[in-house]
Design an enzyme around this catalytic site. Sequence first.
Site: not given
Ligand SMILES: [Zn+2]
Length: 366
Positions: A271, A257, A171, A254
């Site tokens: 995540h 993602h 992340d 992101h």
């Molecule tokens: Zn994140």
Amino acid sequence: MSLNRVLIAPARYVQGPNVIANLKEHTDKLGDKVIIALSAGAKKRLEATINASYGDVKPTYHVFNGECSKTEINRLAEVIKAENFNVVCSLGGGKAHDLAKAAAYYTKRSVVIIPTIASSDAPCSALSVIYTDDGAFEEYLFLPRNPDLVLVDTAVIAKAPVRTLVAGMGDALATYFEARASKQKDCTTCAGGVATITGQALARLCYDTLLSDSVKAKLSAEAGVPSQALEAIVEANTLLSGIGFESGGLGAAHAVHNGLTVLEESHAYLHGEKVAFGVMTHLFMENAPMEEIETVANYCLSVGLPIALGDIGMCNVSDEDLMRVAAAAAAPTDTAVNMPFHVSAETVFAAIKAADAYGRMKHSQH
Ligand SMILES: [Zn+2]
């Protein structure tokens, strides 16, 4: 019209081994009636340590059902109002924090976030993710301010599953590249303005810290001890990445993602694991220099982060499914639009395929 430069951050950040054992000292700065939202498992593990810190006047524990839904937010808010708690804490992972932030906002109380894993950059942010009672994403709740205190106990985090720490690195890996892309376009960040040079510098420091300390930190976590490298990585995953994404800007990593979550296969992955593949895709979308792509891929391999679709359960994904991922990532409501060039579903699709081919090549050489 020129936008203002804005940076937001938690009012106070405290990190170190066994800080939970002194929780009272920290919550006393904010109020005297403390409620702690947490899971049944977290309560079992840490209740005795926390109670010892409070002496005679124990805090109240609020065990939630594991979901940050409107039902659970209202249930906590009712308890806060009925018994007039003035400090709302959360202990655990992301959903406990989202719950406490939302309930403290609706009841106008102080909020203290106590992460027990360093798996994402959510603890420091002025944002709650709200889910339905069944656990499906419902909406983002943007809050007017960041937590009053984020308290990170590195002795607890050193004993958490190592996979969560590595996911936090994934992340955090996105932070610099997304902030760099946002800056090129002068995008409005989550903080509500354009990035400050401070926000950009913290995003860069986040990346440099990951490169220098991740392998050492992972080894420390495997040994269950909070070394200096682990301290640095916990800070990078939590504070630098938290301020970096919120005040530096988001980009394609992101968005990819979020697109990947359309496919069931991705749900078994954390995540930050999906974000790491999103970073590789982001770099291919930018046509970043080969040297930079190599550095990032070698970094991911060194700690075990995904660089190919097969690493996140998508060995045999069809082009039709990948196009659905790409279309979701390229949606105007997501953050791929922050990239400093036009992004379509086709450009995301091409970057995913190219990043995956490169990732598979790296694996075959390893
Ligand atoms: Zn994140």
